[in-house]
Structures are given as structure tokens and as C-alpha cells.
Design a protein around this motif. Structure first.
Motif, PDB file in Angstrom:
ATOM      1  N   GLY A   1       0.789  -1.226   0.000  1.00 53.45           N
ATOM      2  CA  GLY A   1       0.000   0.000   0.000  1.00 53.45           C
ATOM      3  C   GLY A   1       0.822   1.277   0.000  1.00 53.45           C
ATOM      4  N   LEU A   2       2.145   1.181   0.039  1.00 51.49           N
ATOM      5  CA  LEU A   2       3.003   2.364   0.037  1.00 51.49           C
ATOM      6  C   LEU A   2       4.042   2.255  -1.068  1.00 51.49           C
ATOM      7  CD1 LEU A   2       3.850   2.714   3.838  1.00 51.49           C
ATOM      8  CD2 LEU A   2       2.238   4.091   2.547  1.00 51.49           C
ATOM      9  N   GLU A   3       4.481   3.392  -1.564  1.00 53.45           N
ATOM     10  CA  GLU A   3       5.573   3.413  -2.541  1.00 53.45           C
ATOM     11  C   GLU A   3       6.905   3.673  -1.855  1.00 53.45           C
ATOM     12  OE1 GLU A   3       5.403   2.494  -5.609  1.00 53.45           O
ATOM     13  OE2 GLU A   3       3.236   2.303  -5.623  1.00 53.45           O
ATOM     14  N   GLY A   4       6.881   4.408  -0.737  1.00 57.35           N
ATOM     15  CA  GLY A   4       8.118   4.691  -0.031  1.00 57.35           C
ATOM     16  C   GLY A   4       7.863   5.467   1.241  1.00 57.35           C
ATOM     17  N   MET A   5       8.937   5.626   2.018  1.00 52.27           N
ATOM     18  CA  MET A   5       8.833   6.407   3.247  1.00 52.27           C
ATOM     19  C   MET A   5      10.215   6.903   3.664  1.00 52.27           C
ATOM     20  SD  MET A   5       8.473   3.651   6.377  1.00 52.27           S
ATOM     21  CE  MET A   5       7.317   2.558   5.624  1.00 52.27           C
TER      22      MET A   5
ATOM     23  N   TYR B   1      11.928   2.140   0.003  1.00 49.42           N
ATOM     24  CA  TYR B   1      11.043   2.174  -1.150  1.00 49.42           C
ATOM     25  C   TYR B   1      10.486   0.777  -1.410  1.00 49.42           C
ATOM     26  CZ  TYR B   1      15.246   0.425  -3.446  1.00 49.42           C
ATOM     27  OH  TYR B   1      16.356  -0.304  -3.764  1.00 49.42           O
ATOM     28  N   ASN B   2       9.336   0.752  -2.033  1.00 48.59           N
ATOM     29  CA  ASN B   2       8.693  -0.516  -2.394  1.00 48.59           C
ATOM     30  C   ASN B   2       9.525  -1.173  -3.479  1.00 48.59           C
ATOM     31  OD1 ASN B   2       6.999  -2.556  -3.357  1.00 48.59           O
ATOM     32  ND2 ASN B   2       5.163  -1.376  -2.871  1.00 48.59           N
ATOM     33  N   ASP B   3      10.037  -2.362  -3.203  1.00 46.26           N
ATOM     34  CA  ASP B   3      10.903  -3.019  -4.184  1.00 46.26           C
ATOM     35  C   ASP B   3      10.125  -3.846  -5.212  1.00 46.26           C
ATOM     36  OD1 ASP B   3      10.251  -5.190  -2.611  1.00 46.26           O
ATOM     37  OD2 ASP B   3      12.312  -5.655  -2.037  1.00 46.26           O
TER      38      ASP B   3
ATOM     39  N   VAL C   1      11.102   3.467  -8.771  1.00 45.54           N
ATOM     40  CA  VAL C   1      12.033   3.455  -7.641  1.00 45.54           C
ATOM     41  C   VAL C   1      12.814   4.768  -7.602  1.00 45.54           C
ATOM     42  CG1 VAL C   1      14.110   2.372  -6.688  1.00 45.54           C
ATOM     43  CG2 VAL C   1      12.202   0.954  -7.451  1.00 45.54           C
ATOM     44  N   ARG C   2      13.344   5.211  -8.741  1.00 45.94           N
ATOM     45  CA  ARG C   2      14.086   6.469  -8.785  1.00 45.94           C
ATOM     46  C   ARG C   2      13.191   7.630  -8.372  1.00 45.94           C
ATOM     47  NH1 ARG C   2      15.521   8.419 -13.377  1.00 45.94           N
ATOM     48  NH2 ARG C   2      17.208   9.656 -12.566  1.00 45.94           N
ATOM     49  N   PHE C   3      11.960   7.646  -8.869  1.00 46.70           N
ATOM     50  CA  PHE C   3      11.028   8.706  -8.505  1.00 46.70           C
ATOM     51  C   PHE C   3      10.776   8.701  -7.002  1.00 46.70           C
ATOM     52  CE2 PHE C   3       6.855  10.201  -7.373  1.00 46.70           C
ATOM     53  CZ  PHE C   3       6.809  11.450  -7.977  1.00 46.70           C
ATOM     54  N   THR C   4      10.550   7.524  -6.445  1.00 46.71           N
ATOM     55  CA  THR C   4      10.247   7.422  -5.014  1.00 46.71           C
ATOM     56  C   THR C   4      11.427   7.879  -4.164  1.00 46.71           C
ATOM     57  OG1 THR C   4       8.655   5.648  -5.409  1.00 46.71           O
ATOM     58  CG2 THR C   4       9.529   5.839  -3.175  1.00 46.71           C
ATOM     59  N   ILE C   5      12.635   7.467  -4.528  1.00 49.37           N
ATOM     60  CA  ILE C   5      13.822   7.917  -3.775  1.00 49.37           C
ATOM     61  C   ILE C   5      13.928   9.438  -3.853  1.00 49.37           C
ATOM     62  CG2 ILE C   5      16.351   7.870  -3.667  1.00 49.37           C
ATOM     63  CD1 ILE C   5      16.154   4.929  -4.662  1.00 49.37           C
ATOM     64  N   ALA C   6      13.736  10.009  -5.052  1.00 49.99           N
ATOM     65  CA  ALA C   6      13.795  11.462  -5.205  1.00 49.99           C
ATOM     66  C   ALA C   6      12.703  12.149  -4.391  1.00 49.99           C
ATOM     67  CB  ALA C   6      13.677  11.839  -6.682  1.00 49.99           C
TER      68      ALA C   6
END
Length: 114
Positions: A58-62, A76-78, A86-91
Motif C-alpha cells: 500500500g506504500l511506494e516509499g517512506m 522504497y517498495n521493491d 524506484v528512482r522517482f520514489t527515492i527522489a
């Protein structure tokens, strides 16, 4: 956790853009957001210590604080739904770190944990 004056997203984006212009060559694109987050944060008392993938239903990242020392983790959600997520979520989480995080210090951990 201590609060500080909130930064302007535009000012922070301009600051990072200026910094990236000093990276020699055209190999700077696409931007290695993980390396950028680590490099920029290492100059703070509460740096990003870990960037890891995990199962996040339910989450993309935190962005979360370390429990025992003044440090942050990006998780991040792997199992991303599409390429580039993944790159978007890290950013995105790095943006939270730069613009909205409460600054952590040793005072936050005086009892051994946050």
C-alpha cells in the motif's frame, strides 16, 4: 526532534541544479538520485544512512528516522508498478528530507532510542 525554518522547494531545486552543473560531463543524466541524496545529506548532523527496498504493501516509499541515532532511512517498495518508479520514489523521499524533516540530534536519543 527540533524544528527549523522550512525551505522553499524552488530554492532547493535551484541549489541542487547548480550543484549538478559542477558534475563533469554529460554522464550526470539520468541523475543518480541515491548518490545525490547520500552526498547532499552527509553534510548534515542527521544524514540519510540507508536507502533500501522492502515490502511496503500500500506504500511506494517512506522517510523514517533511525531508532537509535540521528540518521534517516529512505525505504522504497521493491515491487514497483512501472519502470522508473524506484528512482522517482527515492527522489520524492529525498525531497521530504530536504524540505520537511525535523532535524534529529543526539538530544532526541538521550534514552537510547527515539
Amino acid at each position: 526532534m527540533t524544528n527549523r525554518k522550512q525551505k522553499s522547494p524552488q530554492q532547493e531545486a535551484n541549489r541542487l541544479s547548480i550543484m549538478l552543473r559542477h558534475v563533469p560531463g554529460e554522464d550526470r543524466f539520468p541523475v543518480d538520485v541515491e548518490a545525490l541524496a547520500r552526498e547532499v545529506s552527509r553534510n548534515n548532523a542527521d544524514p540519510i544512512g540507508k536507502i533500501v527496498g522492502g515490502e511496503l504493501p500500500g506504500l511506494e516509499g517512506m522517510l523514517r528516522p533511525h531508532r537509535k541515532r540521528p540518521e534517516w532511512h529512505i525505504v522504497y517498495n521493491d515491487a514497483p508498478r512501472y519502470r522508473g518508479r524506484v528512482r522517482f520514489t527515492i527522489a520524492h523521499e529525498f525531497g521530504h528530507y530536504q524540505l520537511q524533516r525535523p532535524v534529529l540530534s543526539d538530544r532526541n536519543y538521550k534514552n537510547g532510542t527515539l
